[in-house]
Design a protein around this motif. Structure first.
Motif: not given
Length: 271
Positions: A176-195
């Motif tokens: 699978t392919f999992t991508q994590l992006e961190q918000d530049k302001d809050t530093k919280l993570y957004n996650m997308n994972s594909k199968l």
């Protein structure tokens, strides 16, 4: 520092000992947090001769002396977010309340208390975590017969662990392919994972997201059914809630009648 108690001309000596949590504390992003600290008050409490100071490292978080809050040296990061429990100081409560917790509030906090009967300071660690939001499940039916499952979740911290399973045992995470992006302001993570699936005949998929810091686990069971000569794809989603409550969602897609190169739909669980 020690406290002296006398009873019928017999004196006892006790150590002035404040109390803070013995282990690291975990608090939730965006919520108010209380940092516990208590101290012995002896026979009386005199606010005018007592000093309570909270620090994170060398930064002043909150100070109290001369009988009132003293915020002139308070770090700007904490402005308008802190308060002590003044009504409970006479009972030995020096705890600090911090509003609107951010990831920047993590660190080592020191509670310092000085009264007429003693003085002491102690430190403990605070970690901040954020719960991942209810994930969206994006299903793409491609014209070549393949199916893409994309699961997205936002606003979590720290970075999660992600696992995909087929059936009860087969681990698909490595394909699978999992991508994590961190918000530049809050530093919280957004996650997308594909199968990507090449066959959907009676396929059972389990997606698991874990936030170890907060003990959060999101588990979604996705069942795909399509007979060899069937013109329908049946997607079944099982939602897990607290108390082992389950909720089932089901959608049917006409495979043979696709007019576009792909068809996408989104599912999510809700209360």
């Amino acid at each position: 520092h020690r406290i002296h108690f006398c009873f019928h001309s017999v004196c006892f000596v006790a150590k002035f000992d404040i109390s803070v949590p013995p282990s690291p504390q975990v608090r939730v992003y965006g919520q108010a947090m209380v940092l516990p600290c208590t101290f012995p008050v002896g026979n009386s409490w005199d606010p005018s001769s007592s000093v309570i100071t909270w620090q994170r490292g060398s930064e002043v978080v909150h100070s109290f002396y001369h009988g009132r809050d003293q915020l002139a040296r308070q770090g700007l990061h904490y402005a308008n977010r802190t308060r002590l429990y003044h009504d409970e100081m006479e009972r030995g409560n020096a705890s600090l309340r911090l509003e609107r917790t951010t990831l920047g509030d993590a660190g080592y906090y020191t509670c310092s208390v000085t009264t007429q009967i003693g003085s002491q300071k102690k430190s403990f660690s605070v970690k901040i975590g954020a719960f991942y939001l209810e994930p969206f499940i994006h299903v793409s039916l491609l014209s070549n017969g393949r199916i893409d499952l994309l699961i997205s979740s936002q606003g979590g911290y720290p970075s999660p662990s992600v696992q995909w399973l087929m059936g009860d045992k087969e681990d698909l995470t490595n394909v699978t392919f999992t991508q994590l992006e961190q918000d530049k302001d809050t530093k919280l993570y957004n996650m997308n994972s594909k199968l990507n699936l090449t066959s959907v005949i009676n396929t059972s998929i389990t997606f698991i997201l874990k936030n170890e810091e907060l003990g959060q686990e999101i588990r979604r069971n996705i069942n795909l059914f399509s007979g060899e000569f069937s013109s329908l794809l049946v997607l079944s989603l099982t939602c897990h809630y607290l108390g082992d409550n389950l909720k089932h969602l089901s959608l049917r897609f006409p495979i043979q009648s696709l007019q576009n190169p792909s068809l996408c739909t989104c599912l999510f669980c809700y209360g």
